[in-house]
Design a protein around this motif. Structure first.
Motif, PDB file in Angstrom:
ATOM      1  N   GLY A 195      -1.535  -9.539  -1.800  1.00 25.13           N
ATOM      2  CA  GLY A 195      -2.555  -8.725  -1.151  1.00 25.13           C
ATOM      3  C   GLY A 195      -1.956  -7.614  -0.310  1.00 25.13           C
ATOM      4  O   GLY A 195      -2.488  -6.500  -0.270  1.00 25.13           O
ATOM      5  N   GLU A 198      -0.887  -4.845  -2.640  1.00 26.43           N
ATOM      6  CA  GLU A 198      -2.060  -4.120  -3.134  1.00 26.43           C
ATOM      7  C   GLU A 198      -2.651  -3.227  -2.051  1.00 26.43           C
ATOM      8  O   GLU A 198      -3.169  -2.151  -2.343  1.00 26.43           O
ATOM      9  N   ARG A 199      -2.576  -3.675  -0.789  1.00 28.17           N
ATOM     10  CA  ARG A 199      -3.063  -2.838   0.309  1.00 28.17           C
ATOM     11  C   ARG A 199      -2.248  -1.555   0.417  1.00 28.17           C
ATOM     12  O   ARG A 199      -2.807  -0.456   0.576  1.00 28.17           O
ATOM     13  N   ASN A 202      -3.107   0.727  -2.580  1.00 24.79           N
ATOM     14  CA  ASN A 202      -4.443   1.325  -2.612  1.00 24.79           C
ATOM     15  C   ASN A 202      -4.781   2.139  -1.376  1.00 24.79           C
ATOM     16  O   ASN A 202      -5.824   2.796  -1.343  1.00 24.79           O
ATOM     17  N   THR A 203      -3.930   2.090  -0.341  1.00 29.35           N
ATOM     18  CA  THR A 203      -4.173   2.882   0.862  1.00 29.35           C
ATOM     19  C   THR A 203      -3.435   4.205   0.743  1.00 29.35           C
ATOM     20  O   THR A 203      -2.202   4.251   0.798  1.00 29.35           O
TER      21      THR A 203
END
Length: 306
Positions: A195, A198-199, A202-203
């Protein structure tokens, strides 16, 4: 990922060759106008580009620090994945017990560990936007590959398989409730690391900050020749090119570091890390001795044979 200590100069300056060429042409034009047409009034006080350069340095320093923090966090998360993968394998190999160390248990351990190897490869491919099954499929059976077709996020599907098999192992009595809790904690840490990656992926770095920094850099380069033309004369051209190249390289470095999962030479070496995990887990599993598929009605064992 660039793993060598000596980075080729051609690679470094190849990233800004177009910008440097434009700066060279612009500085040359200013020098020609100043020398040949005697437009001496085009010079400005050196304090003007100095102030702009100071402001630009602060902006680039902040951006570089933030970009490096993103890159370092990504590397830290993958370091945690290495440790938790080894921990998960050690727990599986030591916790799972059946009478006389049955073939079912040995096959359970082998399949579970291989799936963890597949998860590491799949996560790296997924973060880079590539085929998440490539490099992972060779460590899984046809049944597991078919199971993953239902998942858009393949690493999530692999962790779900881990969880289902631990629940089945507990029902079969191969692990006790305390061991199941510890194994589930390890899976949770792996999920948290995924996670976190992925943060970061995607940020998006604030586009306005990038735009303002780039505009300040352009303004600085445009003003710099007029501030040093009286001091350096024609030699102002190489000076301006050198200063501009330095700032452009810093900006380009920040742009590459801020996205550590974009399949670029400067990204996190996820494939290399996955290969290290693969090597270590295989050695822990001692794969030199092949384990035959068990012939049993056990729900745990038959799940793997699919």
């Amino acid at each position: 990922m660039l793993l060598k200590k000596n980075i080729p100069v051609r690679y470094v300056f190849g990233k800004i060759k177009a910008e440097v060429l434009l700066v060279f042409m612009y500085a040359t034009l200013v020098a020609l106008v100043y020398v040949n047409f005697h437009f001496t009034r085009i010079s400005i006080p050196i304090a003007v580009p100095t102030m702009l350069g100071t402001i630009l340095s602060l902006l680039l320093a902040f951006r570089s620090n933030q970009a490096y923090d993103r890159w370092w966090e990504a590397r830290t998360l993958w370091g945690a994945i290495v440790n938790d993968s080894r921990t998960l394998t050690r727990q599986i190999l030591n916790f799972v017990e059946t009478p006389y160390n049955s073939v079912e248990a040995l096959y359970f351990k082998e399949t579970f560990v291989k799936r963890q190897i597949a998860w590491c490869y799949s996560l790296g491919q997924s973060l880079r936007g590539l085929n998440p099954v490539k490099g992972a499929s060779e460590h899984m059976g046809k049944g597991q590959l078919a199971y993953l077709q239902e998942y858009t996020n393949k690493p999530v599907g692999l962790l779900e398989l881990h969880g289902e098999d631990l629940a089945s192992a507990y029902k079969e009595g191969w692990i006790n409730q305390y061991q199941q809790v510890e194994l589930d904690r390890t899976l949770t840490r792996l999920c948290n690391a995924m996670g976190g990656c992925e943060r970061i992926k995607n940020t998006v770095f604030p586009a306005t900050y990038s735009l303002y920094t780039h505009l300040a850099l352009v303004l600085f380069i445009l003003v710099l020749p007029f501030g040093v033309i009286d001091v350096f004369g024609v030699m102002m051209v190489p000076f301006v090119v050198a200063v501009a190249a330095s700032f452009l390289l810093i900006e380009k470095m920040a742009i590459h570091l801020q996205d550590p999962f974009e399949n670029k030479p400067t990204d996190t070496p996820m494939t290399t890390i996955a290969q290290t995990i693969h090597r270590d887990l295989k050695q822990m599993l001692r794969e030199s001795q092949e384990v035959e598929k068990p012939k049993t009605s056990s729900k745990v064992a038959t799940f793997y044979i699919l």
